[in-house]
Motif scaffolding. Structure first.
Motif, PDB file in Angstrom:
ATOM      1  N   THR A 172     -26.359 -46.510  -1.154  1.00 34.38           N
ATOM      2  CA  THR A 172     -27.547 -46.250  -0.338  1.00 34.38           C
ATOM      3  C   THR A 172     -28.209 -47.579  -0.005  1.00 34.38           C
ATOM      4  N   PHE A 173     -28.801 -47.645   1.172  1.00 32.31           N
ATOM      5  CA  PHE A 173     -29.506 -48.848   1.592  1.00 32.31           C
ATOM      6  C   PHE A 173     -30.876 -48.478   2.139  1.00 32.31           C
ATOM      7  N   ALA A 174     -31.868 -49.266   1.751  1.00 37.17           N
ATOM      8  CA  ALA A 174     -33.250 -48.967   2.136  1.00 37.17           C
ATOM      9  C   ALA A 174     -33.605 -49.614   3.466  1.00 37.17           C
ATOM     10  N   TYR A 175     -32.746 -49.422   4.452  1.00 34.97           N
ATOM     11  CA  TYR A 175     -33.037 -49.899   5.805  1.00 34.97           C
ATOM     12  C   TYR A 175     -32.263 -49.033   6.802  1.00 34.97           C
ATOM     13  N   PRO A 176     -32.648 -49.055   8.076  1.00 35.91           N
ATOM     14  CA  PRO A 176     -32.001 -48.189   9.062  1.00 35.91           C
ATOM     15  C   PRO A 176     -30.522 -48.503   9.237  1.00 35.91           C
ATOM     16  N   ALA A 177     -29.776 -47.507   9.683  1.00 32.52           N
ATOM     17  CA  ALA A 177     -28.338 -47.677   9.902  1.00 32.52           C
ATOM     18  C   ALA A 177     -28.081 -48.753  10.952  1.00 32.52           C
ATOM     19  N   PRO A 178     -27.104 -49.619  10.721  1.00 29.22           N
ATOM     20  CA  PRO A 178     -26.756 -50.658  11.700  1.00 29.22           C
ATOM     21  C   PRO A 178     -25.921 -50.057  12.823  1.00 29.22           C
ATOM     22  N   PRO A 179     -25.610 -50.849  13.845  1.00 31.05           N
ATOM     23  CA  PRO A 179     -24.726 -50.362  14.910  1.00 31.05           C
ATOM     24  C   PRO A 179     -23.365 -49.929  14.357  1.00 31.05           C
ATOM     25  N   GLU A 215     -25.319 -44.175   2.735  1.00 34.10           N
ATOM     26  CA  GLU A 215     -26.540 -43.550   3.245  1.00 34.10           C
ATOM     27  C   GLU A 215     -27.559 -44.638   3.574  1.00 34.10           C
ATOM     28  N   PHE A 216     -28.151 -44.544   4.757  1.00 32.28           N
ATOM     29  CA  PHE A 216     -29.167 -45.511   5.174  1.00 32.28           C
ATOM     30  C   PHE A 216     -30.542 -44.840   5.194  1.00 32.28           C
ATOM     31  N   ASP A 217     -31.581 -45.675   5.367  1.00 34.76           N
ATOM     32  CA  ASP A 217     -32.958 -45.175   5.334  1.00 34.76           C
ATOM     33  C   ASP A 217     -33.264 -44.480   4.012  1.00 34.76           C
ATOM     34  N   ALA A 218     -32.647 -44.961   2.935  1.00 35.29           N
ATOM     35  CA  ALA A 218     -32.850 -44.382   1.608  1.00 35.29           C
ATOM     36  C   ALA A 218     -34.083 -45.010   0.954  1.00 35.29           C
ATOM     37  N   PRO A 219     -34.626 -44.374  -0.069  1.00 32.53           N
ATOM     38  CA  PRO A 219     -35.792 -44.944  -0.762  1.00 32.53           C
ATOM     39  C   PRO A 219     -35.498 -46.292  -1.418  1.00 32.53           C
ATOM     40  N   ALA A 220     -34.223 -46.518  -1.798  1.00 32.20           N
ATOM     41  CA  ALA A 220     -33.865 -47.775  -2.460  1.00 32.20           C
ATOM     42  C   ALA A 220     -32.406 -48.089  -2.163  1.00 32.20           C
ATOM     43  N   SER A 221     -32.050 -49.353  -2.333  1.00 35.11           N
ATOM     44  CA  SER A 221     -30.649 -49.760  -2.198  1.00 35.11           C
ATOM     45  C   SER A 221     -29.995 -49.596  -3.568  1.00 35.11           C
ATOM     46  N   SER A 222     -28.888 -48.850  -3.616  1.00 40.84           N
ATOM     47  CA  SER A 222     -28.294 -48.536  -4.909  1.00 40.84           C
ATOM     48  C   SER A 222     -26.804 -48.266  -4.770  1.00 40.84           C
ATOM     49  N   ALA A 223     -26.143 -48.268  -5.919  1.00 37.81           N
ATOM     50  CA  ALA A 223     -24.733 -47.903  -5.991  1.00 37.81           C
ATOM     51  C   ALA A 223     -24.567 -46.873  -7.098  1.00 37.81           C
ATOM     52  N   LEU A 224     -23.942 -45.750  -6.770  1.00 33.24           N
ATOM     53  CA  LEU A 224     -23.669 -44.710  -7.751  1.00 33.24           C
ATOM     54  C   LEU A 224     -22.267 -44.927  -8.289  1.00 33.24           C
ATOM     55  N   LEU A 225     -22.148 -45.147  -9.582  1.00 32.67           N
ATOM     56  CA  LEU A 225     -20.872 -45.412 -10.234  1.00 32.67           C
ATOM     57  C   LEU A 225     -20.517 -44.224 -11.105  1.00 32.67           C
ATOM     58  N   SER A 226     -19.448 -43.538 -10.763  1.00 30.88           N
ATOM     59  CA  SER A 226     -19.061 -42.351 -11.513  1.00 30.88           C
ATOM     60  C   SER A 226     -18.434 -42.747 -12.850  1.00 30.88           C
ATOM     61  N   ALA A 227     -18.388 -41.780 -13.766  1.00 26.49           N
ATOM     62  CA  ALA A 227     -17.769 -42.027 -15.067  1.00 26.49           C
ATOM     63  C   ALA A 227     -16.307 -42.409 -14.899  1.00 26.49           C
ATOM     64  N   GLU A 228     -15.645 -41.805 -13.911  1.00 24.41           N
ATOM     65  CA  GLU A 228     -14.235 -42.112 -13.660  1.00 24.41           C
ATOM     66  C   GLU A 228     -14.063 -43.563 -13.217  1.00 24.41           C
ATOM     67  N   LEU A 229     -14.917 -44.011 -12.307  1.00 20.27           N
ATOM     68  CA  LEU A 229     -14.849 -45.400 -11.856  1.00 20.27           C
ATOM     69  C   LEU A 229     -15.125 -46.358 -13.012  1.00 20.27           C
ATOM     70  N   LEU A 230     -16.118 -46.045 -13.819  1.00 17.37           N
ATOM     71  CA  LEU A 230     -16.531 -46.932 -14.900  1.00 17.37           C
ATOM     72  C   LEU A 230     -15.473 -47.037 -15.994  1.00 17.37           C
ATOM     73  N   ALA A 231     -14.644 -45.999 -16.125  1.00 16.01           N
ATOM     74  CA  ALA A 231     -13.609 -46.002 -17.157  1.00 16.01           C
ATOM     75  C   ALA A 231     -12.357 -46.760 -16.723  1.00 16.01           C
ATOM     76  N   ARG A 232     -12.312 -47.153 -15.479  1.00 15.93           N
ATOM     77  CA  ARG A 232     -11.118 -47.840 -14.966  1.00 15.93           C
ATOM     78  C   ARG A 232     -10.893 -49.145 -15.724  1.00 15.93           C
ATOM     79  N   PRO A 233      -9.726 -49.316 -16.376  1.00 16.41           N
ATOM     80  CA  PRO A 233      -9.484 -50.538 -17.152  1.00 16.41           C
ATOM     81  C   PRO A 233      -9.301 -51.751 -16.254  1.00 16.41           C
ATOM     82  N   ILE A 234      -9.701 -52.893 -16.761  1.00 16.61           N
ATOM     83  CA  ILE A 234      -9.497 -54.157 -16.060  1.00 16.61           C
ATOM     84  C   ILE A 234      -8.233 -54.790 -16.633  1.00 16.61           C
TER      85      ILE A 234
END
Length: 306
Positions: A183-190, A206-225
């Motif tokens: 999500t980004f707290a500014y209007p959608a770009p072209p 998602e644009f025009d959101a209350p805050a700029s954020s990244a949602l990281l799922s449990a599956e993504l977070l468990a991905r080994p490096i």
């Protein structure tokens, strides 16, 4: 405080608060800006700051000076999406312990948590992430900033999210999403720019959101490096802890110097000898201690080590 005193301090490059950006981040902005054709070092010099000093890992650039410097860069670039393009200038070796923490972590969750723990090493206190643990095991990483300037907030958020997404692309396969949702707290770009962002993040945006954020799922977070190394991770943590401790000691001592300078400033320009006397040392010892902290009297102590 009298208006004349405020103007005097601002004219001398003094920050009226304790917010700062670290030397690692300053180095990123300078070198990334130069890659994009912006004369970043010259612009910083015009703000009264020696770029060679400001780029040192232990240096501090006040939030006020950084905001002005970044706006100078933005105007010089003529690029409506300057922040996004800055975030593509990935230089892992520049970020020192922070890069090592990510590359040596067991999985993405550990890398995110260690990055948050030591984020002040790079970003200082003017911006950073706040993590929220979700009931399903995911994490919500929300970008926060001190600056209230909407233009700066947009470009700096774009820089950070693009930079982190490019880090992810180094660690994981090219089809690995940087997040489950952005999500980004500014209007959608072209449309063209939005397509570039979608190609980088590989997730819904998602644009025009209350805050700029990244949602990281449990599956993504468990991905080994795959390049995880327990010993290297421990060494990286020890180095990061040492650097934070050194920065705290440096900040505490320099704060005592600044307090003495503030006490003298309203009446007249603070004299080096008098500040040294108040600190119980000679002017020569004061100069030596400042040099040990990558600073000097009087210009650098205020604008590079806040």
């Amino acid at each position: 405080m009298q208006k004349a005193q405020v103007s005097k301090r601002m004219a001398e490059g003094l920050s009226l608060n304790e917010d700062y950006i670290g030397g690692i981040a300053v180095a990123h902005f300078i070198l990334a800006g130069e890659r994009l054709g912006v004369p970043a070092r010259d612009l910083l010099r015009q703000r009264g700051v020696d770029p060679d000093v400001a780029m040192q890992p232990a240096s501090r650039l006040s939030g006020d000076i950084f905001d002005a410097f970044f706006m100078d860069m933005l105007l010089a670039s003529g690029d409506e999406y300057f922040g996004f393009h800055l975030g593509h200038q990935l230089m892992p070796g520049l970020y020192g312990a922070l890069s090592n923490l990510l590359f040596s972590s067991m999985n993405m969750r550990e890398g995110v948590q260690l990055g948050l723990r030591f984020q002040e090493l790079g970003g200082g206190t003017i911006h950073g992430f706040v993590l929220e643990e979700l009931d399903d095991g995911g994490l919500l990483a929300t970008w926060t900033m001190v600056s209230g300037n909407a233009v700066l907030r947009r470009h700096l958020a774009d820089n950070m999210f693009a930079l982190l997404a490019n880090f992810v692309s180094v660690v994981f396969p090219s089809d690995f999403p940087a997040s489950e949702r952005m999500t980004f707290a500014y209007p959608a770009p072209p449309r063209e720019m939005r397509q570039q962002m979608e190609a980088l993040y590989r997730c819904p945006i998602e644009f025009d959101a209350p805050a700029s954020s990244a949602l990281l799922s449990a599956e993504l977070l468990a991905r080994p490096i795959n390049i995880h190394d327990t010993r290297q991770r421990q060494l990286a943590v020890e180095l990061a802890e040492q650097q934070l401790a050194e920065q705290k000691l440096q900040r505490d001592w320099l704060s005592s110097v600044r307090r003495q300078m503030r006490g003298l400033l309203p009446g007249r320009a603070p004299q080096r000898e008098e500040v040294a006397r108040r600190l119980g040392m000679s002017a020569r010892t004061l100069d030596r201690r400042l040099a040990e902290n990558d600073s000097s009297w009087p210009e650098n102590i205020w604008v590079t080590l806040h």
